[in-house]
Motif scaffolding. Structure first.
Motif, PDB file in Angstrom:
ATOM      1  N   VAL A  68     -20.801 -16.110  -4.212  1.00  0.00           N
ATOM      2  CA  VAL A  68     -20.648 -16.062  -2.753  1.00  0.00           C
ATOM      3  C   VAL A  68     -21.987 -15.804  -2.076  1.00  0.00           C
ATOM      4  N   GLY A  69     -22.778 -14.908  -2.662  1.00  0.00           N
ATOM      5  CA  GLY A  69     -24.074 -14.557  -2.089  1.00  0.00           C
ATOM      6  C   GLY A  69     -24.703 -13.430  -2.863  1.00  0.00           C
ATOM      7  N   MET A  70     -26.023 -13.333  -2.781  1.00  0.00           N
ATOM      8  CA  MET A  70     -26.752 -12.275  -3.471  1.00  0.00           C
ATOM      9  C   MET A  70     -27.548 -11.501  -2.429  1.00  0.00           C
ATOM     10  N   THR A  71     -26.857 -10.572  -1.790  1.00  0.00           N
ATOM     11  CA  THR A  71     -27.431  -9.860  -0.651  1.00  0.00           C
ATOM     12  C   THR A  71     -27.887  -8.448  -0.994  1.00  0.00           C
ATOM     13  N   GLY A  72     -27.723  -8.047  -2.248  1.00  0.00           N
ATOM     14  CA  GLY A  72     -28.227  -6.741  -2.667  1.00  0.00           C
ATOM     15  C   GLY A  72     -27.340  -5.564  -2.343  1.00  0.00           C
ATOM     16  N   ILE A  73     -26.130  -5.804  -1.858  1.00  0.00           N
ATOM     17  CA  ILE A  73     -25.253  -4.694  -1.473  1.00  0.00           C
ATOM     18  C   ILE A  73     -24.712  -3.979  -2.719  1.00  0.00           C
ATOM     19  N   PRO A  74     -24.277  -2.725  -2.566  1.00  0.00           N
ATOM     20  CA  PRO A  74     -23.616  -2.049  -3.679  1.00  0.00           C
ATOM     21  C   PRO A  74     -22.338  -2.793  -4.072  1.00  0.00           C
ATOM     22  N   VAL A  75     -22.165  -3.018  -5.358  1.00  0.00           N
ATOM     23  CA  VAL A  75     -20.945  -3.611  -5.904  1.00  0.00           C
ATOM     24  C   VAL A  75     -20.403  -2.639  -6.943  1.00  0.00           C
ATOM     25  N   VAL A  76     -19.216  -2.133  -6.703  1.00  0.00           N
ATOM     26  CA  VAL A  76     -18.596  -1.162  -7.613  1.00  0.00           C
ATOM     27  C   VAL A  76     -17.438  -1.834  -8.339  1.00  0.00           C
ATOM     28  N   ASN A  77     -17.470  -1.825  -9.662  1.00  0.00           N
ATOM     29  CA  ASN A  77     -16.403  -2.410 -10.462  1.00  0.00           C
ATOM     30  C   ASN A  77     -15.298  -1.382 -10.681  1.00  0.00           C
ATOM     31  N   VAL A  78     -14.049  -1.818 -10.527  1.00  0.00           N
ATOM     32  CA  VAL A  78     -12.890  -0.926 -10.538  1.00  0.00           C
ATOM     33  C   VAL A  78     -11.899  -1.391 -11.597  1.00  0.00           C
ATOM     34  N   ASN A  79     -11.398  -0.449 -12.412  1.00  0.00           N
ATOM     35  CA  ASN A  79     -10.352  -0.760 -13.392  1.00  0.00           C
ATOM     36  C   ASN A  79      -9.363   0.395 -13.409  1.00  0.00           C
ATOM     37  N   ASN A  80      -8.168   0.165 -12.898  1.00  0.00           N
ATOM     38  CA  ASN A  80      -7.116   1.178 -12.874  1.00  0.00           C
ATOM     39  C   ASN A  80      -5.799   0.549 -13.304  1.00  0.00           C
ATOM     40  N   ASN A  81      -5.898  -0.239 -14.375  1.00  0.00           N
ATOM     41  CA  ASN A  81      -4.749  -0.946 -14.907  1.00  0.00           C
ATOM     42  C   ASN A  81      -4.091  -1.780 -13.801  1.00  0.00           C
ATOM     43  N   CYS A  82      -2.778  -1.810 -13.723  1.00  0.00           N
ATOM     44  CA  CYS A  82      -2.114  -2.732 -12.794  1.00  0.00           C
ATOM     45  C   CYS A  82      -2.281  -2.345 -11.330  1.00  0.00           C
ATOM     46  N   SER A  83      -2.779  -1.135 -11.060  1.00  0.00           N
ATOM     47  CA  SER A  83      -3.052  -0.729  -9.674  1.00  0.00           C
ATOM     48  C   SER A  83      -4.511  -0.965  -9.296  1.00  0.00           C
ATOM     49  N   THR A  84      -5.198  -1.781 -10.071  1.00  0.00           N
ATOM     50  CA  THR A  84      -6.634  -2.003  -9.859  1.00  0.00           C
ATOM     51  C   THR A  84      -6.942  -2.563  -8.478  1.00  0.00           C
ATOM     52  N   GLY A  85      -6.215  -3.581  -8.044  1.00  0.00           N
ATOM     53  CA  GLY A  85      -6.516  -4.197  -6.748  1.00  0.00           C
ATOM     54  C   GLY A  85      -6.374  -3.238  -5.599  1.00  0.00           C
ATOM     55  N   SER A  86      -5.317  -2.433  -5.610  1.00  0.00           N
ATOM     56  CA  SER A  86      -5.135  -1.483  -4.519  1.00  0.00           C
ATOM     57  C   SER A  86      -6.054  -0.275  -4.674  1.00  0.00           C
ATOM     58  N   SER A  87      -6.546  -0.016  -5.891  1.00  0.00           N
ATOM     59  CA  SER A  87      -7.561   1.030  -6.062  1.00  0.00           C
ATOM     60  C   SER A  87      -8.870   0.588  -5.413  1.00  0.00           C
ATOM     61  N   ALA A  88      -9.210  -0.685  -5.550  1.00  0.00           N
ATOM     62  CA  ALA A  88     -10.380  -1.221  -4.850  1.00  0.00           C
ATOM     63  C   ALA A  88     -10.185  -1.125  -3.342  1.00  0.00           C
ATOM     64  N   LEU A  89      -8.985  -1.426  -2.888  1.00  0.00           N
ATOM     65  CA  LEU A  89      -8.665  -1.298  -1.465  1.00  0.00           C
ATOM     66  C   LEU A  89      -8.778   0.149  -1.001  1.00  0.00           C
ATOM     67  N   TYR A  90      -8.305   1.062  -1.819  1.00  0.00           N
ATOM     68  CA  TYR A  90      -8.368   2.493  -1.508  1.00  0.00           C
ATOM     69  C   TYR A  90      -9.820   2.943  -1.308  1.00  0.00           C
ATOM     70  N   LEU A  91     -10.703   2.506  -2.197  1.00  0.00           N
ATOM     71  CA  LEU A  91     -12.108   2.871  -2.088  1.00  0.00           C
ATOM     72  C   LEU A  91     -12.761   2.226  -0.865  1.00  0.00           C
ATOM     73  N   ALA A  92     -12.402   0.986  -0.593  1.00  0.00           N
ATOM     74  CA  ALA A  92     -12.941   0.311   0.584  1.00  0.00           C
ATOM     75  C   ALA A  92     -12.508   1.018   1.860  1.00  0.00           C
ATOM     76  N   ARG A  93     -11.231   1.391   1.918  1.00  0.00           N
ATOM     77  CA  ARG A  93     -10.747   2.121   3.096  1.00  0.00           C
ATOM     78  C   ARG A  93     -11.468   3.454   3.254  1.00  0.00           C
ATOM     79  N   GLN A  94     -11.663   4.171   2.159  1.00  0.00           N
ATOM     80  CA  GLN A  94     -12.366   5.451   2.231  1.00  0.00           C
ATOM     81  C   GLN A  94     -13.780   5.278   2.767  1.00  0.00           C
TER      82      GLN A  94
END
Length: 394
Positions: A68-94
């Motif tokens: 998509v692009g290489m803009t140098g922003i922080p990218v955090v990888n998330v793994n929380n089993n089947c709740s992984t997608g909403s865990s990423a959402l949780y961190l983004a909201r925070q």
């Protein structure tokens, strides 16, 4: 200071069977591009990214976003089993709520293999060792794949306590198929009847048939999360906000209750929902639409009770009265849910988000829940974590 959090854009791709998918970087890039287009912003406006996946090597999130692009922003990888997608959402909201960032991407993807879920690292303790031990003690049946024993065992506990019929789980699966028939992004769009579900091959005789389980799936979904101030400045759609959100993990009751419903997260979900209802000043009776984690029809049924959609022991009546669909009390899984839409683990939570945002915008086409104003999302990962999110149409 807490900032209001807006979901400015959402996007996902059609889910597919393993082998019919593009490689994960392409899937993820397409979902991200769709969310950016939906929001009406360029990628260079994104200040952080939280990227979820379960089956992949470290920094696969960066590899996906480099498309998509290489803009140098922080990218955090998330793994929380089947709740992984909403865990990423949780961190983004925070990040947005705290003021750490104004515009954040939450992205989830999964490139899965056919067949039952399996461990990849067999030279070290499994995060499920205690779950496996209690499951062996409570239900045995070691020839059945572990995930089926977890959730089938939870359904069996409900059957034994309340007399719930196998046909009720079949009814839930049939309802999912009717909803998915109107979702062009769902994996399975063929309508099946309760009788057809019951007639499908038994994977645990008397407890579960094949159609009561979600399929392994590949796909991606994404959301653009931003502050209300950012949305105002850039003229973005401010109609949907995250009103409340909670993440919970296991407590001692998971194992000490010696109840398979607890093993699969009943109390985790109940507590996350309680926190969300309390923070928002609402009750489950105020909800219009729910996307919940129906990895198995059995989990959908017990989740009705953990979220307070019906009283304990009332799930079968809830189903038989049609209160889980259009014309009932609350429409559950209008997307078709994991059972019909598919379950690419890292993408599931953000696919749920995509569906609910479209519902609150009034843009869900034939799936539209009339007058939807409050939408609840429930995403569960064993091991464990549960994320419950409440969206509100402003």
């Amino acid at each position: 200071m807490t900032h209001d959090v807006i979901v400015a854009g959402v996007g996902m791709i059609a889910f597919t069977k393993p082998g019919a998918n593009e490689p994960y970087p392409q899937m993820a890039a397409k979902a991200t591009t769709a969310a950016l287009a939906d929001a009406g912003i360029a990628y260079d406006k994104v200040q952080q990214a939280y990227v979820g996946y379960v089956y992949g090597d470290s920094t696969a999130g960066q590899r996906a976003l480099y498309e998509v692009g290489m803009t140098g922003i922080p990218v955090v990888n998330v793994n929380n089993n089947c709740s992984t997608g909403s865990s990423a959402l949780y961190l983004a909201r925070q990040a947005v709520a705290s003021g750490a960032a104004e515009c954040v991407l939450a992205l989830g993807f999964e490139q899965m293999k056919p067949g039952a879920l399996a461990a990849y690292f067999e030279d070290r303790p499994s995060p499920f060792d205690r779950f496996e031990q209690i499951t062996d003690e409570l239900v045995g049946n070691g020839e059945v794949p572990l995930a089926l024993r977890y959730f089938g065992g939870a359904g069996l506990a409900h059957m034994q306590q309340y007399g719930t019929q196998l046909s009720t789980f079949a009814s839930i699966r049939a309802k999912a198929s009717r909803h998915a028939a109107n979702n062009p992004l769902a994996l399975f769009r063929t309508v099946v009847t309760e009788e057809e579900v019951l007639a499908s091959p038994a994977v645990w005789p008397g407890v579960m048939t094949r159609l009561m389980a979600c399929p392994p799936t590949c796909g991606a979904a994404a959301a653009i999360i931003c502050s209300d101030e950012f949305a105002r400045r850039h003229g973005l759609d401010r109609s949907v906000r995250i009103k409340a959100q909670a993440m919970t993990t296991d407590r001692a009751v998971t194992f000490e209750a010696r109840d398979m419903r607890e093993v699969v997260g009943f109390s985790m979900a109940q507590e996350a929902a309680r926190q969300v209802y309390e923070a928002a000043g609402i009750g489950p009776q105020d909800l219009d639409v729910v996307e919940l984690h129906d990895c198995f029809a059995h989990n959908e049924l017990i989740t009705y009770e953990s979220l307070g959609l019906c009283p304990a022991g009332g799930a079968e009546k809830f189903v038989r009265d049609g209160d889980n669909s259009y014309g009932g009390k609350v429409v559950t899984n209008p997307s078709g849910g994991l059972l019909s839409k598919g379950h690419p683990l890292g993408a599931t939570g953000l696919a749920q988000c995509t569906e609910l945002v479209q519902q609150l915008r009034g843009k869900a086409d034939k799936r539209q829940v009339e007058g939807a104003r409050l939408a609840l999302q429930h995403n569960l990962g064993l091991g464990g974590a549960c994320v419950v999110t409440l969206y509100e149409r402003v």
